[in-house]
Design a protein around this motif. Structure first.
Motif, short mmCIF file in Angstrom:
data_model
loop_
_atom_site.label_atom_id
_atom_site.label_comp_id
_atom_site.label_asym_id
_atom_site.label_seq_id
_atom_site.Cartn_x
_atom_site.Cartn_y
_atom_site.Cartn_z
N UNK A 135 0.81 -0.92 0.00
CA UNK A 135 0.01 -0.16 0.02
C UNK A 135 0.95 1.28 0.01
N UNK A 136 1.91 1.27 0.54
CA UNK A 136 2.67 2.36 0.81
C UNK A 136 3.29 2.57 -0.69
N UNK A 137 4.08 1.61 -1.17
CA UNK A 137 4.55 1.61 -2.46
C UNK A 137 3.50 2.15 -3.58
N UNK A 138 2.39 1.72 -3.65
CA UNK A 138 1.30 1.98 -4.51
C UNK A 138 1.15 3.63 -4.32
N UNK A 139 0.91 4.02 -3.09
CA UNK A 139 0.57 5.48 -2.79
C UNK A 139 1.79 6.06 -3.24
N UNK A 140 3.20 5.86 -2.92
CA UNK A 140 4.16 6.51 -3.31
C UNK A 140 4.48 6.81 -4.80
N UNK A 141 4.00 5.79 -5.49
CA UNK A 141 4.35 5.67 -6.99
C UNK A 141 3.18 6.74 -7.44
N UNK A 142 2.07 6.57 -6.87
CA UNK A 142 0.86 7.57 -7.54
C UNK A 142 1.28 9.00 -7.49
N UNK B 55 12.47 8.21 -6.28
CA UNK B 55 11.82 9.07 -5.53
C UNK B 55 10.68 8.34 -4.62
N UNK B 56 10.06 7.33 -5.12
CA UNK B 56 8.87 6.73 -4.52
C UNK B 56 9.47 5.86 -3.49
N UNK B 57 10.82 5.48 -3.38
CA UNK B 57 11.19 4.54 -2.45
C UNK B 57 11.56 5.28 -1.04
N UNK B 58 11.47 6.37 -0.91
CA UNK B 58 11.91 7.07 0.32
C UNK B 58 10.96 6.58 1.21
N UNK B 59 9.62 6.72 1.22
CA UNK B 59 8.70 6.42 2.29
C UNK B 59 8.67 4.71 2.28
N UNK B 60 9.05 4.14 1.22
CA UNK B 60 8.96 2.48 1.35
C UNK B 60 10.10 2.20 2.16
N UNK B 61 11.20 2.75 1.99
CA UNK B 61 12.69 2.26 2.99
C UNK B 61 12.21 2.64 4.27
N UNK B 62 11.66 3.68 4.88
CA UNK B 62 11.08 3.81 6.37
C UNK B 62 10.06 2.87 6.66
N UNK B 63 8.85 2.51 5.66
CA UNK B 63 8.25 1.41 6.20
C UNK B 63 8.76 -0.01 6.23
N UNK B 64 9.69 -0.23 5.33
CA UNK B 64 10.19 -1.54 5.39
C UNK B 64 11.18 -1.76 6.70
N UNK C 142 17.05 5.65 9.04
CA UNK C 142 17.32 6.99 9.20
C UNK C 142 18.44 7.13 8.15
N UNK C 143 19.65 6.38 8.45
CA UNK C 143 20.77 6.56 7.76
C UNK C 143 20.77 6.48 6.44
N UNK C 144 19.93 5.39 6.18
CA UNK C 144 19.77 5.01 4.50
C UNK C 144 18.84 5.98 3.88
N UNK C 145 17.98 6.64 4.75
CA UNK C 145 17.07 7.74 4.16
C UNK C 145 17.86 8.80 3.84
#
Length: 336
Positions: A220-227, A256-265, A323-326
């Motif tokens: 769901x986070x990936x879908x929302x971020x890509x949209x 650009x979509x991976x930023x919130x996805x990385x946090x979620x993971x 946080x560091x990867x972000x």
């Protein structure tokens, strides 16, 4: 980047100290207390008082805490009273930790391998049949309790169909060489392919049950971020310039979509430890989660104390790495 890392490490130390105080105080406040757990139901008031004095439980809570902290810093968390009576808690943790890591890693691999591609495809086909079906499936994944799904998978694929084993990490009687404590990895290192395959089949059902919530959240986070990214001006500009679709997806959309996805993971990796308690209990998987479940049943305070604290530390450490990867992905974060 170095200054940002040092600041986050200081915050981590403070959080761990506060967590250790909360866990220590909470366990001391549970009904019965450690003395009653050790003596059992037949213990008298006099024997409980004597044991409490012997263990230093009659001292002020902060005195007990600083003594516990001093022993913890040297790796002394005491001996188990219920999970494996008499064994050092640290040894029990080291025996069981590889099992939980192996299970959690396999579950997260399933969640990431399915969640990110499906989330991207659902966003690209927004409003279509695939999008609607996948969104509905992700809602079911979040809504169904982990323990219920675990029992369901166990009943169908182990009890009824007999395709997969229902319990344990490997079949009893299998002659396998132990190297690292990670059974699948040990099988590959020693080239005992039957042992690796056997350990892998034992991981399938518990990992699938454990992966459902992380998969649904990541999807769901990936879908929302890509949209969100698809509607940005720079994506439309790149398309108007005639850039290849693969270049646009890799450089402009996914990055650009991976930023919130990385946090979620990162957050889901920490949450896996909580789900592992139920999953390992259902599948009799000898990991940290099963030990915690047994520890609660038998009031094994030394095990609970260390295992909960270490689980909290892992959760905090994972969030630090996120946080560091972000900050590496988005340099603007370092300047804040």
């Amino acid at each position: 980047m170095l200054r940002y890392t040092i600041r986050r490490l200081i915050q981590l130390v403070v959080v761990v100290l506060v967590l250790s105080l909360l866990v220590f105080s909470w366990l001391r406040a549970l009904p019965g207390g450690p003395a009653s757990a050790l003596l059992g139901e037949r213990g008298t008031e006099e024997s409980r008082a004597a044991l409490s004095k012997q263990l230093g439980l009659d001292q002020p809570i902060f005195v007990q805490y600083f003594k516990f902290l001093g022993r913890a810093l040297t790796g002394d968390f005491g001996n188990s009273t219920g999970v494996q009576p008499g064994d050092a808690v640290v040894d029990i943790f080291l025996q069981r930790f590889p099992a939980t890591i192996e299970l959690s890693a396999f579950a997260m691999l399933i969640a990431i391998a399915l969640g990110i591609p499906l989330g991207y495809l659902a966003a690209r086909k927004r409003g279509g049949l695939f999008d609607n079906l996948s969104v509905g499936g992700s809602l079911i994944g979040v809504a169904v309790p982990v323990f219920f799904l675990a029992y369901l998978l166990k009943y169908v694929f182990a009890s009824q169909l007999g395709w997969l084993p229902s319990a344990g990490r490997q079949s009893a009687g299998l002659d396998a060489t132990r190297v690292t404590g990670f059974f699948v990895l040990d099988g590959f290192l020693t080239q005992e392919w039957d042992a690796a395959l056997n350990a892998l089949t034992h991981l399938v059902l518990p990992a699938c049950a454990l992966a459902t919530i992380p998969f649904a959240v990541i999807f769901r986070i990936t879908r929302a971020a890509v949209l969100d990214v698809l509607n940005e001006d720079y994506v439309r500009t790149a398309e108007s310039k005639g850039l290849l679709g693969s270049v646009i997806r890799r450089r402009h959309i996914l990055r650009n979509a991976m930023l919130p996805v990385v946090t979620t993971i990162g957050l889901q990796i920490g949450a896996l430890l909580a789900g592992a308690v139920l999953t390992e209990k259902v599948f009799a998987f000898p990991g940290v989660g099963e030990a915690l479940a047994i520890g609660f049943e038998r009031r094994d305070y030394p095990v609970l104390q260390m295992f909960i604290l270490v689980a909290a530390m892992i959760y905090v450490l994972v969030n630090l790495l996120v946080d560091l990867s972000y900050a590496l992905i988005d340099p603007r974060i370092r300047a804040r």
